[in-house]
Enzyme design. Structure first.
Site, PDB file in Angstrom:
ATOM      1  N   CYS A 116      -5.432 -42.920 -60.119  1.00  0.00           N
ATOM      2  CA  CYS A 116      -4.037 -42.506 -59.875  1.00  0.00           C
ATOM      3  C   CYS A 116      -3.284 -42.155 -61.153  1.00  0.00           C
ATOM      4  O   CYS A 116      -2.233 -41.527 -61.092  1.00  0.00           O
ATOM      5  CB  CYS A 116      -3.291 -43.591 -59.119  1.00  0.00           C
ATOM      6  SG  CYS A 116      -4.103 -44.033 -57.596  1.00  0.00           S
ATOM      7  N   HIS A 257       4.085 -43.027 -59.829  1.00  0.00           N
ATOM      8  CA  HIS A 257       2.955 -42.885 -58.905  1.00  0.00           C
ATOM      9  C   HIS A 257       3.385 -43.459 -57.553  1.00  0.00           C
ATOM     10  O   HIS A 257       3.969 -44.535 -57.473  1.00  0.00           O
ATOM     11  CB  HIS A 257       1.744 -43.633 -59.457  1.00  0.00           C
ATOM     12  CG  HIS A 257       0.635 -43.723 -58.463  1.00  0.00           C
ATOM     13  ND1 HIS A 257       0.210 -42.622 -57.756  1.00  0.00           N
ATOM     14  CD2 HIS A 257      -0.114 -44.768 -58.039  1.00  0.00           C
ATOM     15  CE1 HIS A 257      -0.767 -43.000 -56.946  1.00  0.00           C
ATOM     16  NE2 HIS A 257      -0.974 -44.290 -57.091  1.00  0.00           N
ATOM     17  N   ASN A 287      -0.448 -42.713 -50.562  1.00  0.00           N
ATOM     18  CA  ASN A 287      -0.956 -42.637 -51.925  1.00  0.00           C
ATOM     19  C   ASN A 287      -2.004 -41.529 -51.999  1.00  0.00           C
ATOM     20  O   ASN A 287      -3.066 -41.634 -51.396  1.00  0.00           O
ATOM     21  CB  ASN A 287      -1.568 -44.005 -52.282  1.00  0.00           C
ATOM     22  CG  ASN A 287      -2.129 -44.067 -53.684  1.00  0.00           C
ATOM     23  OD1 ASN A 287      -2.282 -43.042 -54.353  1.00  0.00           O
ATOM     24  ND2 ASN A 287      -2.453 -45.265 -54.127  1.00  0.00           N
TER      25      ASN A 287
HETATM   26  N1  ACO Z   1      -1.761 -54.424 -40.724  1.00  0.00           N
HETATM   27  C1  ACO Z   1      -1.507 -55.687 -40.375  1.00  0.00           C
HETATM   28  N2  ACO Z   1      -1.876 -56.740 -41.130  1.00  0.00           N
HETATM   29  C2  ACO Z   1      -2.516 -56.488 -42.275  1.00  0.00           C
HETATM   30  C3  ACO Z   1      -2.826 -55.180 -42.720  1.00  0.00           C
HETATM   31  C4  ACO Z   1      -2.422 -54.121 -41.880  1.00  0.00           C
HETATM   32  N3  ACO Z   1      -2.640 -52.834 -42.183  1.00  0.00           N
HETATM   33  N4  ACO Z   1      -3.448 -55.246 -43.904  1.00  0.00           N
HETATM   34  C5  ACO Z   1      -3.547 -56.542 -44.220  1.00  0.00           C
HETATM   35  N5  ACO Z   1      -2.998 -57.298 -43.232  1.00  0.00           N
HETATM   36  C6  ACO Z   1      -2.879 -58.751 -43.155  1.00  0.00           C
HETATM   37  C7  ACO Z   1      -3.880 -59.429 -44.050  1.00  0.00           C
HETATM   38  O1  ACO Z   1      -5.111 -59.614 -43.345  1.00  0.00           O
HETATM   39  C8  ACO Z   1      -3.182 -60.734 -44.332  1.00  0.00           C
HETATM   40  O2  ACO Z   1      -3.371 -61.611 -43.231  1.00  0.00           O
HETATM   41  P1  ACO Z   1      -3.723 -63.185 -43.511  1.00  0.00           P
HETATM   42  O3  ACO Z   1      -2.519 -63.701 -44.253  1.00  0.00           O
HETATM   43  O4  ACO Z   1      -3.897 -63.684 -42.134  1.00  0.00           O
HETATM   44  O5  ACO Z   1      -4.957 -63.154 -44.345  1.00  0.00           O
HETATM   45  C9  ACO Z   1      -1.707 -60.375 -44.348  1.00  0.00           C
HETATM   46  O6  ACO Z   1      -1.603 -59.116 -43.642  1.00  0.00           O
HETATM   47  C10 ACO Z   1      -1.144 -60.213 -45.753  1.00  0.00           C
HETATM   48  O7  ACO Z   1      -2.034 -59.351 -46.468  1.00  0.00           O
HETATM   49  P2  ACO Z   1      -1.806 -59.021 -47.977  1.00  0.00           P
HETATM   50  O8  ACO Z   1      -2.951 -58.205 -48.473  1.00  0.00           O
HETATM   51  O9  ACO Z   1      -1.458 -60.282 -48.699  1.00  0.00           O
HETATM   52  O10 ACO Z   1      -0.489 -58.113 -47.822  1.00  0.00           O
HETATM   53  P3  ACO Z   1       0.408 -57.543 -48.982  1.00  0.00           P
HETATM   54  O11 ACO Z   1       1.807 -57.934 -48.763  1.00  0.00           O
HETATM   55  O12 ACO Z   1      -0.204 -57.766 -50.332  1.00  0.00           O
HETATM   56  O13 ACO Z   1       0.345 -55.966 -48.683  1.00  0.00           O
HETATM   57  C11 ACO Z   1      -0.805 -54.035 -49.501  1.00  0.00           C
HETATM   58  C12 ACO Z   1      -0.902 -55.308 -48.682  1.00  0.00           C
HETATM   59  C13 ACO Z   1       0.213 -53.095 -48.852  1.00  0.00           C
HETATM   60  C14 ACO Z   1      -2.167 -53.376 -49.537  1.00  0.00           C
HETATM   61  C15 ACO Z   1      -0.345 -54.387 -50.943  1.00  0.00           C
HETATM   62  O14 ACO Z   1      -1.116 -55.459 -51.442  1.00  0.00           O
HETATM   63  C16 ACO Z   1      -0.433 -53.233 -51.894  1.00  0.00           C
HETATM   64  O15 ACO Z   1       0.218 -52.222 -51.719  1.00  0.00           O
HETATM   65  N6  ACO Z   1      -1.193 -53.395 -53.002  1.00  0.00           N
HETATM   66  C17 ACO Z   1      -1.299 -52.373 -54.000  1.00  0.00           C
HETATM   67  C18 ACO Z   1      -2.257 -51.357 -53.526  1.00  0.00           C
HETATM   68  C19 ACO Z   1      -2.225 -50.111 -54.343  1.00  0.00           C
HETATM   69  O16 ACO Z   1      -1.213 -49.692 -54.836  1.00  0.00           O
HETATM   70  N7  ACO Z   1      -3.400 -49.493 -54.455  1.00  0.00           N
HETATM   71  C20 ACO Z   1      -3.515 -48.238 -55.029  1.00  0.00           C
HETATM   72  C21 ACO Z   1      -3.908 -48.315 -56.442  1.00  0.00           C
HETATM   73  S1  ACO Z   1      -3.917 -46.767 -57.165  1.00  0.00           S
HETATM   74  C22 ACO Z   1      -5.455 -45.992 -57.157  1.00  0.00           C
HETATM   75  O17 ACO Z   1      -6.038 -45.796 -58.186  1.00  0.00           O
HETATM   76  C23 ACO Z   1      -6.102 -45.530 -55.870  1.00  0.00           C
END
Ligand code: ACO
Length: 330
Positions: A116, A257, A287
């Site tokens: 990214c 980003h 993204n």
């Molecule tokens: N729908 C419903 N529930 C979900 C989903 C979904 N799509 N995804 C995860 N959950 C659940 C999980 O299983 C977890 O349940 P549990 O507590 O029973 O285990 C709960 O929701 C919380 O999950 P987290 O992963 O802790 O949720 P978080 O608040 O961290 O949000 C997210 C997840 C949106 C992915 C976030 O962590 C994020 O945006 N991280 C950064 C990702 C990013 O920017 N990546 C790109 C990098 S750039 C590149 O080079 C490609």
């Protein structure tokens, strides 16, 4: 070695027509529109057709950047494409784009993989090559077909990503202090495992077993990536401002980003800037990795969010982990 300043002469972007809404995603995995919007700010993303590869998206964006800049394909002597979803592992997507656009065979063409942050890495590279005096006009593209590497059964990642392309034409600035006035790049190689496509490379060549294990898809430790993203993007922004003797409030527009609205909100808070000072389109595209910043830059310009004399900050992080920032005076 002569050094010359560089300037963005024009921008263009392209996103495939097909829209995949959160409701559509909820038909494939156990999730909901409310959850995705609350955790990421994303409402929908664009998905390329089965016959559309990354280079097809890229050439549409490039044509618009040529039109915007008034520069012709025949004038380009450098093509740098930032992507993690090349048409093929070999040859480079840049060479495919060169041929499709009729860019001369004397042009240097190559891809950059910094995920990214790729677009900022690519413009830094192109600007350094133009500054050296050895190249004069570059086509720099960020383009991705992430839908081809997303595991549509993994609810923790599939809702985040989309397809698209953004392009800029870069040339020699007529005046010092106008154009790309600084860049700052960095990497945290110890964190490669946080965001990775484990299969398909020399470590794990593609086999029926690797495919059965889903190693051809993006694997992400979302929470860890989130925390690091906020930290490195804030640092990358602060470092470049300090390098140029600027304070955050002097930035007219930040183009971050587009990974997650919560990451953008957190950075705005840490930099003590109103969130209105940030350009946001993550709600419409998700993204798009290396395409994210050039699409946002093009939309910001065309929406009149960038005016002559203003200062824009680009800031990104991505798999690697990599990070980067760039300052542009228009
Ligand atoms: N729908 C419903 N529930 C979900 C989903 C979904 N799509 N995804 C995860 N959950 C659940 C999980 O299983 C977890 O349940 P549990 O507590 O029973 O285990 C709960 O929701 C919380 O999950 P987290 O992963 O802790 O949720 P978080 O608040 O961290 O949000 C997210 C997840 C949106 C992915 C976030 O962590 C994020 O945006 N991280 C950064 C990702 C990013 O920017 N990546 C790109 C990098 S750039 C590149 O080079 C490609």
């Amino acid at each position: 070695m002569p050094t010359r300043s560089t300037v963005i002469l024009g921008t263009g972007s392209y996103a495939p027509d097909r829209i995949l809404t959160n409701e559509d995603v909820a038909k494939m995995v156990d999730t909901s529109d409310e959850w995705i919007r609350a955790r990421s700010g994303i409402r929908e993303r664009r998905i390329a057709g089965p016959d559309e590869a990354t280079s097809d998206l890229a050439i549409q964006a490039a044509r618009r950047a040529f039109e915007d800049s008034g520069v012709k394909a025949s004038e380009i002597d450098l093509v740098v494409v930032a992507t993690v979803t090349p048409d093929y592992p070999m040859p480079s997507t840049a060479c495919i784009i060169q041929h499709k656009l009729g860019i001369p065979s004397t042009a240097a063409c190559f891809d950059v993989n910094a995920a990214c942050s790729g677009f900022i890495y690519a413009i830094d590279t192109a600007c350094a090559m133009i500054s050296s005096g050895r190249y004069s006009k570059a086509l720099v593209i960020g383009a991705e077909k992430l839908s081809s590497v997303v595991d549509w059964q993994d609810r923790g990642t599939c809702m985040l990503f989309g397809d698209g392309a953004g392009a800029v034409v870069i040339g020699v600035s007529p005046k010092r202090g106008i154009g790309l006035i600084g860049t700052k790049l960095g990497s945290l190689g110890e964190d490669t495992d946080l965001l990775i496509i484990p299969g398909g490379g020399s470590r794990t060549p593609t086999t029926p077993d690797s495919i059965a294990r889903g190693e051809q898809f993006i694997k992400m430790k979302g929470k860890e990536v989130f925390k690091l993203a906020v930290r490195v993007m804030e640092e990358a922004a602060r470092d470049i401002l300090e390098q140029h003797g600027l304070a955050a409030h002097q930035i007219d527009l930040v183009i971050p980003h587009q990974a997650n609205l919560r990451i953008i909100d957190a950075i705005a808070q840490y930099l003590e800037l109103p969130v209105e000072r940030f350009f946001v389109n993550v709600d419409r595209y998700g993204n798009t990795s290396a395409a994210s910043i050039p699409i946002a830059l093009d939309e910001a310009r065309k929406a009149g969010r960038i005016k002559q004399g203003e200062l824009t900050l680009l800031v990104a992080f991505g798999a690697g982990l990599t990070y980067g920032s760039a300052l542009i005076r228009w």
